[in-house]
Structures are given as structure tokens and as C-alpha cells.
Design an enzyme around this catalytic site. Structure first.
Site, PDB file in Angstrom:
ATOM      1  N   ASP A  87       6.613 -12.728   1.890  1.00  0.00           N
ATOM      2  CA  ASP A  87       5.438 -12.047   1.851  1.00  0.00           C
ATOM      3  C   ASP A  87       4.999 -11.870   0.415  1.00  0.00           C
ATOM      4  O   ASP A  87       5.646 -11.026  -0.225  1.00  0.00           O
ATOM      5  CB  ASP A  87       5.521 -10.546   2.807  1.00  0.00           C
ATOM      6  CG  ASP A  87       4.208  -9.960   3.050  1.00  0.00           C
ATOM      7  OD1 ASP A  87       3.126 -10.379   2.143  1.00  0.00           O
ATOM      8  OD2 ASP A  87       4.097  -9.239   3.977  1.00  0.00           O
ATOM      9  N   ASP A  98      -3.053 -11.447  -0.080  1.00  0.00           N
ATOM     10  CA  ASP A  98      -1.891 -10.867   0.666  1.00  0.00           C
ATOM     11  C   ASP A  98      -1.576 -12.100   1.726  1.00  0.00           C
ATOM     12  O   ASP A  98      -2.477 -12.227   2.590  1.00  0.00           O
ATOM     13  CB  ASP A  98      -2.027  -9.665   1.115  1.00  0.00           C
ATOM     14  CG  ASP A  98      -0.786  -8.975   1.812  1.00  0.00           C
ATOM     15  OD1 ASP A  98       0.333  -9.611   1.959  1.00  0.00           O
ATOM     16  OD2 ASP A  98      -0.952  -7.800   2.260  1.00  0.00           O
ATOM     17  N   HIS A 159      -4.358  -4.654   7.881  1.00  0.00           N
ATOM     18  CA  HIS A 159      -4.944  -3.831   7.131  1.00  0.00           C
ATOM     19  C   HIS A 159      -6.326  -4.305   6.194  1.00  0.00           C
ATOM     20  O   HIS A 159      -6.027  -5.574   5.945  1.00  0.00           O
ATOM     21  CB  HIS A 159      -3.987  -3.060   6.429  1.00  0.00           C
ATOM     22  CG  HIS A 159      -3.119  -4.145   5.484  1.00  0.00           C
ATOM     23  ND1 HIS A 159      -3.561  -4.790   4.192  1.00  0.00           N
ATOM     24  CD2 HIS A 159      -1.947  -5.026   5.734  1.00  0.00           C
ATOM     25  CE1 HIS A 159      -2.566  -5.429   3.714  1.00  0.00           C
ATOM     26  NE2 HIS A 159      -1.674  -5.731   4.834  1.00  0.00           N
ATOM     27  N   HIS A 167      -3.143  -1.522   1.209  1.00  0.00           N
ATOM     28  CA  HIS A 167      -3.537  -0.979   2.533  1.00  0.00           C
ATOM     29  C   HIS A 167      -4.424  -0.015   2.843  1.00  0.00           C
ATOM     30  O   HIS A 167      -4.005   1.252   2.676  1.00  0.00           O
ATOM     31  CB  HIS A 167      -1.961  -0.556   3.117  1.00  0.00           C
ATOM     32  CG  HIS A 167      -1.044  -1.477   3.505  1.00  0.00           C
ATOM     33  ND1 HIS A 167      -0.232  -2.168   2.714  1.00  0.00           N
ATOM     34  CD2 HIS A 167      -0.911  -2.282   4.835  1.00  0.00           C
ATOM     35  CE1 HIS A 167       0.618  -3.125   3.346  1.00  0.00           C
ATOM     36  NE2 HIS A 167       0.166  -2.996   4.686  1.00  0.00           N
ATOM     37  N   GLU A 192      -1.960  -9.836   9.949  1.00  0.00           N
ATOM     38  CA  GLU A 192      -0.319 -10.228  10.072  1.00  0.00           C
ATOM     39  C   GLU A 192       0.243  -9.926  11.197  1.00  0.00           C
ATOM     40  O   GLU A 192       1.041  -8.954  11.247  1.00  0.00           O
ATOM     41  CB  GLU A 192       0.238  -9.580   8.685  1.00  0.00           C
ATOM     42  CG  GLU A 192       0.126  -8.220   8.363  1.00  0.00           C
ATOM     43  CD  GLU A 192       0.919  -7.773   7.094  1.00  0.00           C
ATOM     44  OE1 GLU A 192       1.938  -8.179   6.913  1.00  0.00           O
ATOM     45  OE2 GLU A 192       0.700  -6.716   6.731  1.00  0.00           O
ATOM     46  N   GLU A 280       0.734 -14.484   7.846  1.00  0.00           N
ATOM     47  CA  GLU A 280      -0.314 -13.700   7.475  1.00  0.00           C
ATOM     48  C   GLU A 280      -1.284 -14.428   6.367  1.00  0.00           C
ATOM     49  O   GLU A 280      -0.842 -15.155   5.465  1.00  0.00           O
ATOM     50  CB  GLU A 280       0.227 -12.439   6.549  1.00  0.00           C
ATOM     51  CG  GLU A 280      -0.861 -11.505   5.923  1.00  0.00           C
ATOM     52  CD  GLU A 280      -0.095 -10.334   5.072  1.00  0.00           C
ATOM     53  OE1 GLU A 280       0.961 -10.316   4.442  1.00  0.00           O
ATOM     54  OE2 GLU A 280      -0.681  -9.340   4.968  1.00  0.00           O
TER      55      GLU A 280
HETATM   56 CO    CO Z   1      -0.164  -7.496   4.329  1.00  0.00          CO
END
Ligand code: CO
Length: 297
Positions: A87, A98, A159, A167, A192, A280
């Protein structure tokens, strides 16, 4: 002053393009016998070489670990026949990309589990548009995973992203949900899904290797004072213990923790010990769809 929206969106797009390149390089390096630390350092160095900054330490979570694992400073752990989640987060001027991917080193045994998270992510991307409710997104994610006879991880979610904040609301659930929030054009969100053959829930456990600054507090211990100055440069974004100066680090961290200046990110593990897959992407919501900033070039 608020920057022009197009200028902001262009920074999100540039961050996403860099992320996609770095992610490809990371996937090539995740191999049985390779050091986790080498992969994490490759990711974080590449991000800096390409003119961005990490938005959080490269997370390398294996098997029943779902998130928040990252190598320690002299980590000698190597990949085995693992199910590996990488990640990656990076930012340009605070604007974050992200994205995560699962690499299956188990010999293809878990291709369907990996595919379940990917299918859920694709299903979500397909329906996202201005005016959609996060409840609908959660529902298609859950359905895509359950159709493949796995469980979504109920207490992990996508998020919102904001400047120097990895976040923010809204939460994008990975399950059907009562009270959705409506997404609007130009919202930037990370989707995600996590799929598992275990209990479908994560719990905190194990070492903490990732921290964030909660709030600067006055401290007298000089090591802690120095460390506080050091970590303020991350602007509240998470950082790795291995990024910090080593000298009397544990004392300094303990002191900051005791005054409530630090946030800890313990490793999250599948409660039933099941394997976890993750996929994600970051997307910009548009009038009639969405733009995936982190898609493969
Ligand atoms: Co994330």
C-alpha cells in the site's frame, strides 16, 4: 487562499501518475527471498526521486496482516510464499495519491481471493459519479466479494483525501451500509476493498512501526524536543520509526507518546487468522463518472 480547483486536481493527477510508476516497480521487487526492507526503501526513494514525498510509509502487510505493517530499521525479514499487500501513498504539495495492490507469492493458490478485491474495486469505480451514495458503493463492493465466496473486511474502509490528510470523511464502506454520504464532483476519494477467507474483521496486534503527530505538546526531555521538531515536517502525515534519527529514539518516542503527542498505527490483522487481499485506487469524482488518478499507465 484556496487554490484554483484545476490547479489542485492537476497535483492529484501528477501524484497519481508517479504512484502508478512506483507501484509497478514495487510489484517486480516483491519476490520470494527478497527483503521487505528493500521493497519499502525502493518505494520511498523512488517517490522522492520523482519529485514527490511519501504520504505514509510503504505498507507491506503479509497473509493475515491487512494493513499498517512496515519494515523496522534493520529488518531482515524476507518474503516467503506470502500473500503480500503493498500500500503506497505519496503527495505533491500535500495532494495525495493512495493505491494498493496484492502480490500472490503462494503459487497462484489465492488468485481468486486477489481477484475478489480487484473485482470489488472495479465494480465500485464503475458506479462512482457525482450524486452517488457511499452506501451504494459499499453494497457493490460487498456483493462482488460475496459472489466469489469471500468476506469483505467490515472494519476497514475507503476514505476521502484532503491536503496533508490521508484519511478524511467520507468513509467509503466495504459493506452495505445504512447511512450513506453523497459524493460530489471533484471529491477525491480512495476506494480500498479488502477480501478475506477468515472472519471478515481486523483487530489491532503486534508491533507499532508507524506513527503520526497528533498534536505538538511541550516537552522538557531534550531528545523528545528534537524528535518533535523532526516529525513536524511530516505535517501530520504518518511516518515510519525507521525514518527517524536513531539516537535515543525509544526514549524520545516514549516521552512524546506519554504526553499524548503521538498517534500510533498498530498492525491490523484478520481476527480469524484468514488471508487478506486488498486493491486500492484514488479517484476524482466527475459529473458522469470518475477519473482514476493511480491507474496503470
Ligand atoms: Co487508503
Amino acid at each position: 487562499m484556496e487554490e484554483e480547483i484545476e490547479v489542485v486536481l492537476d497535483k492529484y493527477r501528477a501524484a497519481g501518475r508517479i504512484l502508478a510508476e512506483v507501484r509497478e516497480g514495487a510489484i517486480e521487487r516483491v519476490k520470494e527471498g527478497a527483503l521487505l526492507l528493500e521493497v519499502a526503501e525502493f518505494v520511498e526513494q523512488s517517490i522522492r526521486e520523482k519529485g514527490a514525498e511519501p504520504a505514509f510509509p510503504c505498507n507491506i502487510s503479509r497473509n493475515e496482516e491487512a494493513a499498517h505493517a512496515t519494515p523496522s530499521i534493520d529488518d531482515e525479514t524476507v518474503f516467503g510464499k506470502d500473500l503480500v499487500k503493498v500500500d503506497i501513498g505519496l503527495h505533491i504539495d500535500g495532494y495525495i495519491a493512495d493505491s494498493a495492490v496484492t502480490v500472490d507469492l503462494t503459487g497462484g493458490e489465492n488468485a481468486e481471493l486477489v481477484g475478489a478485491a480487484e473485482a470489488a474495486l472495479n465494480a465500485a469505480i464503475k458506479i462512482i459519479r457525482d450524486g452517488i451514495s457511499t452506501a451504494e458503493i459499499g453494497e457493490v463492493i460487498e456483493n462482488a466479494i460475496r459472489e466469489r465466496e469471500y468476506k469483505p473486511v467490515v472494519n476497514l474502509s475507503g476514505h476521502g483525501l484532503a491536503r496533508y490528510n490521508a484519511h478524511t470523511p467520507p468513509t467509503i464502506p466495504n459493506v452495505r451500509y445504512e447511512h450513506g454520504v453523497i459524493l460530489k464532483e471533484n471529491d477525491v476519494v480512495a476506494i480500498e476493498p479488502f477480501a478475506t477467507d477468515g472472519a471478515g474483521k481486523v483487530v489491532e496486534g503486534g508491533n507499532v512501526a508507524i506513527y503520526g503527530l497528533r498534536k505538538a505538546k511541550p516537552v522538557r526531555v531534550s531528545e523528545a524536543k528534537k524528535l518533535l521538531e523532526e516529525i513536524e515536517k511530516y505535517q501530520g502525515l504518518p511516518f515510519a520509526k525507521r525514518w527517524l534519527p536513531r539516537e535515543r529514539l525509544d526514549l524520545a518516542l516514549r516521552t512524546l507518546k506519554n504526553v499524548g503527542a503521538l498517534r500510533e498505527y498498530p498492525v491490523l490483522r484478520e481476527e480469524g487468522g484468514g488471508l487478506v487481499s486488498q486493491a486500492e485506487h484514488t479517484v476524482i469524482v466527475t459529473k458522469d463518472g470518475c477519473e482514476v488518478t493511480t491507474k496503470r499507465p
